[in-house]
Design a protein around this motif. Structure first.
Motif, PDB file in Angstrom:
ATOM      1  N   VAL A 180       4.437  -3.487 -20.170  1.00  0.00           N
ATOM      2  CA  VAL A 180       4.798  -3.965 -18.832  1.00  0.00           C
ATOM      3  C   VAL A 180       3.576  -4.329 -18.020  1.00  0.00           C
TER       4      VAL A 180
ATOM      5  N   THR B 124      -4.137  -0.292   3.864  1.00  0.00           N
ATOM      6  CA  THR B 124      -3.329  -1.015   4.841  1.00  0.00           C
ATOM      7  C   THR B 124      -1.950  -0.382   4.978  1.00  0.00           C
TER       8      THR B 124
ATOM      9  N   ARG C 281      -8.892  -8.444   7.883  1.00  0.00           N
ATOM     10  CA  ARG C 281      -9.100  -7.920   6.543  1.00  0.00           C
ATOM     11  C   ARG C 281      -9.902  -6.652   6.717  1.00  0.00           C
TER      12      ARG C 281
ATOM     13  N   ARG D 275      17.779   1.491 -15.961  1.00  0.00           N
ATOM     14  CA  ARG D 275      17.070   0.253 -16.225  1.00  0.00           C
ATOM     15  C   ARG D 275      15.774   0.147 -15.450  1.00  0.00           C
TER      16      ARG D 275
ATOM     17  N   SER E 275      -2.117   1.536  -0.640  1.00  0.00           N
ATOM     18  CA  SER E 275      -3.324   0.873  -0.180  1.00  0.00           C
ATOM     19  C   SER E 275      -3.625   1.360   1.227  1.00  0.00           C
TER      20      SER E 275
ATOM     21  N   SER F 167      -2.808  -4.075  -5.558  1.00  0.00           N
ATOM     22  CA  SER F 167      -2.254  -4.787  -4.402  1.00  0.00           C
ATOM     23  C   SER F 167      -2.216  -6.282  -4.681  1.00  0.00           C
TER      24      SER F 167
ATOM     25  N   ARG G 213      10.807  -9.037 -11.194  1.00  0.00           N
ATOM     26  CA  ARG G 213      10.338  -7.700 -11.558  1.00  0.00           C
ATOM     27  C   ARG G 213       9.851  -7.641 -12.995  1.00  0.00           C
ATOM     28  N   ASP G 214       8.998  -6.653 -13.248  1.00  0.00           N
ATOM     29  CA  ASP G 214       8.461  -6.454 -14.590  1.00  0.00           C
ATOM     30  C   ASP G 214       9.474  -5.748 -15.461  1.00  0.00           C
TER      31      ASP G 214
ATOM     32  N   PHE H 122      16.422   4.304 -21.130  1.00  0.00           N
ATOM     33  CA  PHE H 122      16.335   3.011 -20.489  1.00  0.00           C
ATOM     34  C   PHE H 122      17.656   2.225 -20.533  1.00  0.00           C
TER      35      PHE H 122
ATOM     36  N   TYR I 181      11.195   1.649 -16.377  1.00  0.00           N
ATOM     37  CA  TYR I 181       9.893   1.121 -16.754  1.00  0.00           C
ATOM     38  C   TYR I 181       9.180   0.420 -15.614  1.00  0.00           C
ATOM     39  N   LEU I 182       9.829   0.363 -14.485  1.00  0.00           N
ATOM     40  CA  LEU I 182       9.175  -0.326 -13.383  1.00  0.00           C
ATOM     41  C   LEU I 182       8.071   0.544 -12.835  1.00  0.00           C
ATOM     42  N   GLU I 183       7.021  -0.108 -12.425  1.00  0.00           N
ATOM     43  CA  GLU I 183       5.925   0.636 -11.827  1.00  0.00           C
ATOM     44  C   GLU I 183       6.397   1.175 -10.495  1.00  0.00           C
TER      45      GLU I 183
ATOM     46  N   ARG J   5      -9.281   8.255  -3.221  1.00  0.00           N
ATOM     47  CA  ARG J   5      -8.629   9.243  -4.068  1.00  0.00           C
ATOM     48  C   ARG J   5      -9.569  10.372  -4.432  1.00  0.00           C
TER      49      ARG J   5
ATOM     50  N   ASP K  58      -9.297  12.453 -14.910  1.00  0.00           N
ATOM     51  CA  ASP K  58      -8.967  11.090 -14.502  1.00  0.00           C
ATOM     52  C   ASP K  58      -7.501  11.028 -14.069  1.00  0.00           C
TER      53      ASP K  58
ATOM     54  N   PRO L 176      -7.452  -4.780  -0.597  1.00  0.00           N
ATOM     55  CA  PRO L 176      -7.862  -3.951   0.533  1.00  0.00           C
ATOM     56  C   PRO L 176      -9.358  -3.683   0.575  1.00  0.00           C
TER      57      PRO L 176
ATOM     58  N   ARG M  22     -12.396  -4.121   6.638  1.00  0.00           N
ATOM     59  CA  ARG M  22     -13.629  -3.938   5.873  1.00  0.00           C
ATOM     60  C   ARG M  22     -14.631  -3.152   6.687  1.00  0.00           C
ATOM     61  N   ARG M  23     -15.880  -3.650   6.802  1.00  0.00           N
ATOM     62  CA  ARG M  23     -16.959  -2.814   7.334  1.00  0.00           C
ATOM     63  C   ARG M  23     -16.586  -2.091   8.645  1.00  0.00           C
TER      64      ARG M  23
ATOM     65  N   HIS N  81      -0.524   6.070  -8.417  1.00  0.00           N
ATOM     66  CA  HIS N  81      -0.744   4.984  -7.481  1.00  0.00           C
ATOM     67  C   HIS N  81      -0.832   5.519  -6.067  1.00  0.00           C
TER      68      HIS N  81
END
Lengths: 268, 638
Positions: A46, B589, B628, B515, B587, A23, A36-37, B511, B518-520, B552, B580, A153, B630-631, B584
Motif C-alpha cells: 500500500v 499544522t 508556511r 475493508r 503534522s 503530509s 484511497r489506497d 480484510f 489496510y488504510l493508513e 517525536r 525506532d 510542514p 518555518r523559522r 504517525h
C-alpha cells in the motif's frame, strides 16, 4: 525533442529535513482526488506508488525518508515513447497526461527509467497515473505551487525553477559538506530531471538509470527510417530489374546458341 | 454432409474451437472488468504475455509473407511460387491476430485509431502502429485476388493482380521497417533488457530473425497442413529454402556474438547466471542446431528433419523476441510476473481463431497448387467453389467444443472476473489463544479487548481471545472470537470465516470484512489526547519542554502513560522509548490548528457567521511568510 525551457519548474527535496510525516502524500491525494489506497496485487504494497498514490515516502534504514514521485525529466522517455502524445512535456517543465487521447499501450511505463507511471488496472476504462506537478492547478491559478510542497510542514521539499533550486542545493551542500553527500540526484540522471534531491545517505535509484537522455537512443534508429524505407524500395526494384535482365540475357544467349547449333546443323 | 474429413483434422479443429470458446468468455470478462481482473500484469511489469507472445511472436510468424514474396518477385525464384499464397495468407492472418491481440491488451482499445491522426514521429511504437496498419492493408490487397478469382468481379480481380508487384515491393519496404522497429521499441528501456540482449543494433537483429523466421514458418506451415490434409508437402521446394536459411542463421549467430564482444559484454556469456544459460539455449535452438542439421545434409534426406529444423528456428527466434520483450529482464526488474491462465487462454484463443480461419480459407479457395488442392477438397466436404458457403453450414461436431470451452471458462471464472479486480487477500497468521479483559467505556470504541498477561483463568471480565495477525505484518490484534461468532449468527456462521465449502481456503482474511484494515490511519489521535488531558493547557503533559521544538524525539512516550500497550513476546504495538517508532504523529499544522481553529470554526458555524473569524490565515499569521510555518512563528497574541 524540444530544448528545455528556460524556467523549468522543479522541486528540491532535502532528505535531511524530511520527517516522514507524509503530509505531501495526503496533500497530493486531496488536490488530485486520487482516491484511497488499497492493497492491490499489482503493487509492491500500500505504501508503494500506485494509481491512488502519486508520491510516496521510502523509508530507508536509520530514519531517512526519501520522497518518490515522477521526476519530470528534462527530456522524458515516457513522452517520447507515447505513440499518440497523450503524455507530453509542457514548456514549463511538467510532463502532463491527457487520458482522452491515451490508447493504453503502457509503453510509457516500459520506457520510464525510474519506473514511475502507474496504471489503474482495476478499471474497465483505465488510465496512466503519475504526478503532473499540479500543472493544471498552477496554470489555472488555483494554486501557486504543487500540493505536496505546500503541504510540507518542515520545508523539506520546495518548489521553484530548476536553475534556482540547483543553486540552493549547491549552497546547502557547500554549507554543510560533512552532512550532505556531494551529489545532487536529478542533476544529471537520465539527462537531468525536474526533481532534485540532496541527501545525507545514498539514494537507491532503479538499476541502470543512465546519464544520457533515453529518447536519443530510439531516435538514433528512428531517424534512419525514411532512408531505410526508400533505400529498401529502390534496392528491391533495382535487384528485380538486375536479376530479370540476367535471366533475359541468359535466355537470349541460350537462344542464340541454339540458333547457332541449328545453323551449324543445317550447314552440315 | 459427409464425414467431414479425417480424424486428425476433426480432432485438431475441435481443439482449436475449444480454445476459441475459452478465450471468448475471458474476452468478455476482460472488457467488463478491466485488465487487472484477468491479467497478472503489475505496475512493474506492464507488458506481459499478450505483448511478448501475441504481438512480438505474431508479427514474427507472419514474416513468411514478405520473405517468400521477395524470393519470388525480386529474386525471381519462380520455383518458390507454390509457397507464395499460403505464406501471404499466413502473414495476413498473423497480422490480424496481432491486431486482435492488441485490442485485448491495450487499455483503451477504442482509441486505437489515434496514431493515424496524432503524429508522434519520435515514438517507436508510433512507427510500428503505422507499419502494421499499412502492411495489413497491403497484405489484404495482395491476397484479395485469391477469393475474388472465383467470383463475378473479374475486372477487380484483374486490376488487383496487375498491382501485385508494386504491392509486394511496398510490403517488403514496410516489413523491413517494422520488423526492425519491434527491436527499436526496447532501445528506450535498457533497464528492462539484460545486457546479453540489449544492444543498439536490436533493430538489425530483429530484421535478420524476421527473415529466418519467415523461412522457418513457411516450412512448418507447409508440413502441418500436409499432415492435416494428408497431402504431399512441397519437400523439394522447401529444401531449396534451407541453404539461404543456413546463411541467415550463421549471419545471425556471428552478428550477435561479435556485437556482444564489441560492446564488451562478453563476460556475461560465461558468468553461470540463468540469463547466460538462457542465452546459450536460445542460440543453440535458433541458430546452432538448425545450421548443423542443414549443413549436415539431414534435411535433404528426411522430411522429418526438415520439419524439425523449421520448428527449431521458429521456436528459437520467437523465444529471442520473448526474451527481449521481458523474460531477460526478470532479474533486472525483480518482477514476480507470470501469466495468468486467462492470459494464456486468450493468447491460445487468438492463435486458434487465426488457424481456423486459415483452414477455412484453404478449404475453399485456390491457396495450394492444383495437385494438392484436390486432396483438400476430398478431405473436407466437396465444395462447389463458385457458390458461397454460409458459415453456419460448417457447424459440426468440432464446433461443439467451442461451447464446451466457453462453459468451462465460465465455470472457472474467479470472483475477479465477475466483479472486477479485488484488493489482495492476506491470510491471517496465528491464531494463538490468550486471555484478555473485556473493557467497556463511554467513548468509542465502547467495548474492546485488552490483553491481560497476568490473568490466569476465564471469569468476570476475563475472556478467552485469539491473537491474530490479520495482514501478516508482525503486529497482532486481539480477536474476540466469541463475539464475532455471535454477531455473525452463532453456530451457523462458522463458514463465514472458515470456508468449509472451499477446500483450498483455510480461513477468511480479516480484510474480507474490515475493508479499511489496510488504510493508513493515525494510531495516535492528537486531538483526542488534547481533549482528555484538559484542552489547551495540557500541552506540557506530553511536550515537557515547551521551549524546545516539538518533535517525536522529545515528546513523552506513549508507554509512559499506557503501560499496558507493551506486549511481552510480541512485537509491541507501540515501541518502547529509544527504539525506532513508526507511528504517525500529526503534522505541526494539524496539531496547532486543532487547538484553536477547530472549536472556533464549529462555534462560527452554529452562530451563522459567514466569514469564520479564524478561517482566514491572516487572522493569526500576521506575516505572509508565516503561512508556511518555518523559522519565525509570530502568532498574534490576544
Amino acid at each position: 525533442m524540444k530544448p528545455a525551457a528556460k524556467h523549468h519548474w522543479a522541486i528540491l527535496t532535502d532528505v535531511t529535513k524530511c520527517i516522514g510525516c507524509e503530509s505531501c502524500v495526503e496533500g497530493c491525494r486531496g488536490a488530485n482526488h486520487t482516491g484511497r489506497d488499497q492493497p492491490w496485487t499489482w503493487q509492491n504494497g500500500v505504501r508503494d506508488l500506485s494509481a491512488s498514490r502519486w508520491t510516496t515516502i521510502d523509508r530507508l534504514p536509520g530514519n531517512h525518508y526519501v520522497r518518490r514521485q515522477c521526476r519530470h525529466c528534462v527530456s522524458p522517455a515516457c513522452a517520447s515513447a507515447c505513440p499518440v502524445g497523450a503524455l507530453k512535456k509542457t514548456p514549463e517543465g511538467p510532463v502532463v497526461y491527457d487520458a482522452s487521447i491515451c490508447m493504453g499501450c503502457r509503453y510509457c511505463m516500459m520506457a520510464c527509467p525510474f519506473q514511475i507511471p502507474r496504471y489503474s488496472w482495476d478499471s474497465a476504462i483505465p488510465a496512466v497515473r503519475k504526478c503532473v506537478l499540479c500543472h493544471d492547478r498552477i496554470e489555472s491559478g488555483e494554486a501557486r505551487e504543487p500540493a505536496c510542497t505546500s503541504a510540507c510542514p518542515v520545508d523539506a521539499t520546495i518548489f521553484g525553477t530548476r536553475e534556482e533550486l540547483l543553486k540552493v542545493a549547491k549552497q546547502r551542500i557547500a554549507a554543510n559538506p560533512n552532512v550532505y553527500r556531494s551529489h545532487i540526484w536529478g542533476e544529471h540522471e537520465a539527462g537531468g530531471t525536474g526533481i532534485l534531491t540532496i541527501s545525507d545517505v545514498d539514494i537507491p535509484l532503479p538499476n541502470t538509470v543512465p546519464t544520457d537522455p533515453l529518447p536519443e537512443r530510439t531516435w538514433a534508429a528512428l531517424r534512419t527510417v525514411p532512408f531505410v524505407f526508400l533505400g529498401v524500395g529502390a534496392g528491391m526494384v533495382g535487384l528485380r530489374w538486375l536479376l530479370g535482365r540476367r535471366d533475359q540475357l541468359r535466355l537470349a544467349e541460350e537462344k542464340a546458341r541454339a540458333a547457332e547449333a541449328s545453323a551449324e546443323k543445317s550447314e552440315e | 454432409m459427409n464425414d467431414q474429413g479425417s480424424t486428425r483434422l476433426r480432432v485438431a479443429k475441435g481443439a482449436l474451437w475449444f480454445f476459441v470458446g475459452v478465450a471468448a468468455v475471458v474476452a468478455v470478462a476482460r472488457f467488463l472488468a478491466g485488465l487487472g481482473a484477468v491479467t497478472n500484469l503489475t505496475d512493474r511489469t506492464p507488458w506481459g504475455l499478450w505483448i511478448g507472445f501475441d504481438v512480438m511472436g505474431g508479427v514474427a510468424l507472419a514474416a513468411g509473407g514478405f520473405v517468400i514474396a521477395a524470393t519470388v518477385y525480386v529474386f525471381r525464384g519462380e520455383r518458390f511460387r507454390p509457397l507464395l499464397r499460403p505464406a501471404v495468407l499466413t502473414a495476413f492472418l498473423g497480422y490480424m491476430a496481432v491486431a486482435v491481440g492488441l485490442l485485448f491488451d491495450i487499455g483503451r482499445p477504442w482509441n486505437i485509431w489515434r496514431p493515424m491522426f496524432f503524429w508522434q514521429h519520435h515514438s517507436a511504437l508510433f512507427e510500428v502502429a503505422w507499419c502494421v496498419m499499412l502492411y495489413l492493408t497491403v497484405l489484404a490487397l495482395e491476397f484479395a485476388p485469391v477469393p475474388l478469382e472465383s467470383s463475378r468481379f473479374h475486372r477487380l480481380t484483374k486490376a488487383l493482380k496487375s498491382a501485385t508487384l508494386p504491392l509486394v515491393i511496398l510490403g517488403i519496404m514496410l516489413s523491413t521497417l517494422h520488423q526492425s522497429s519491434l527491436g527499436t521499441l526496447f532501445l528506450i528501456a535498457p533497464a528492462r533488457v539484460h545486457p546479453l540482449w540489449y544492444t543498439p543494433i536490436l533493430p538489425v537483429l530483429f530484421l535478420i530473425t524476421a527473415v529466418g523466421l519467415g523461412m522457418g514458418m513457411v516450412i512448418v506451415e507447409s508440413k502441418v497442413t500436409a499432415w492435416l490434409y494428408r497431402r504431399k508437402a512441397e519437400d523439394e521446394i522447401l529444401n531449396n529454402l534451407t541453404k539461404p536459411l543456413a546463411v541467415t542463421l550463421l549471419l545471425y549467430g556471428a552478428v550477435r556474438l561479435i556485437d556482444l564482444l564489441v560492446r564488451g559484454q562478453g563476460g556475461f556469456l560465461f558468468d553461470g547466471s540463468w540469463e547466460s544459460t538462457l542465452f546459450w539455449f536460445e542460440m543453440l535452438i535458433s541458430a546452432g542446431l538448425p545450421t548443423l542439421l542443414i549443413l549436415g545434409g539431414f534435411t535433404a534426406r528426411s522430411g522429418r528433419a526438415l520439419f524439425f529444423v523449421g520448428l527449431l528456428v521458429v521456436f528459437g527466434f520467437v523465444l529471442h523476441r520473448i526474451n527481449v520483450g521481458g523474460v531477460s529482464g526478470i532479474g533486472l526488474t525483480d518482477t514476480g510476473y507470470f501469466p495468468s491462465w486467462e492470459e494464456v487462454a486468450t493468447s491460445l484463443g487468438v492463435v486458434s481463431a487465426a488457424t481456423l480461419a486459415f483452414l477455412f480459407i484453404i478449404e475453399r479457395f485456390h491457396v495450394y497448387e492444383p495437385g494438392t488442392e484436390e486432396v483438400l477438397a476430398e478431405a473436407e466436404v466437396t465444395v462447389d467453389r463458385v457458390r458461397y458457403l454460409p458459415p453456419m453450414a460448417t457447424l459440426r461436431s468440432s464446433t461443439m467444443l467451442f461451447v464446451i470451452g466457453a462453459s468451462l471458462a465460465f465455470a472457472l471464472l474467479p470472483d475477479g472476473l465477475v466483479f472486477g479486480a479485488r484488493p489482495e487477500k492476506t491470510p491471517v497468521a496465528g491464531p494463538r489463544r490468550v486471555l484478555a479483559e473485556l473493557v467497556s467505556q463511554d467513548r468509542p470504541p465502547h467495548r474492546f479487548m485488552k490483553l491481560d498477561l497476568d490473568a490466569e483463568r476465564v471469569g468476570g471480565d476475563i475472556h478467552e481471545a485469539l491473537l491474530l495477525d490479520g495482514n501478516r505484518n508482525g503486529e497482532f490484534a486481539v480477536f474476540d472470537h466469541d463475539a464475532h461468532a455471535k454477531r455473525r449468527g452463532g453456530a451457523a456462521a462458522c463458514a463465514d470465516c472458515h470456508h468449509l465449502n472451499r477446500p483450498s481456503d483455510r480461513e477468511t482474511s480479516c480484510f474480507e470484512c474490515h475493508r479499511d484494515q489496510y488504510l493508513e490511519t493515525d494510531i495516535f489521535r492528537h486531538q483526542r489526547h488534547v481533549e482528555s488531558l484538559g484542552g489547551n493547557g495540557a500541552c506540557a503533559e506530553c511536550h515537557t519542554d515547551l521551549n524546545a521544538t516539538r518533535t517525536r524525539k522529545n515528546v513523552t512516550h506513549c508507554t509512559e502513560c499506557h503501560r499496558d500497550m507493551v506486549g511481552i513476546g510480541l512485537k509491541a504495538l507501540i515501541p518502547p522509548p529509544g527504539k525506532d517508532s513508526d507511528f504517525h504523529a500529526p503534522s505541526y499544522t494539524d496539531a496547532m490548528h486543532g487547538l484553536c481553529k477547530k472549536c472556533h470554526d464549529e462555534e462560527d458555524e452554529k452562530a451563522g457567521v459567514t466569514i469564520p473569524t479564524l478561517g482566514l490565515c491572516g487572522t493569526c499569521h500576521t506575516e505572509p511568510a508565516d503561512l508556511r510555518p518555518r523559522r519565525s512563528r509570530t502568532v498574534k497574541e490576544d
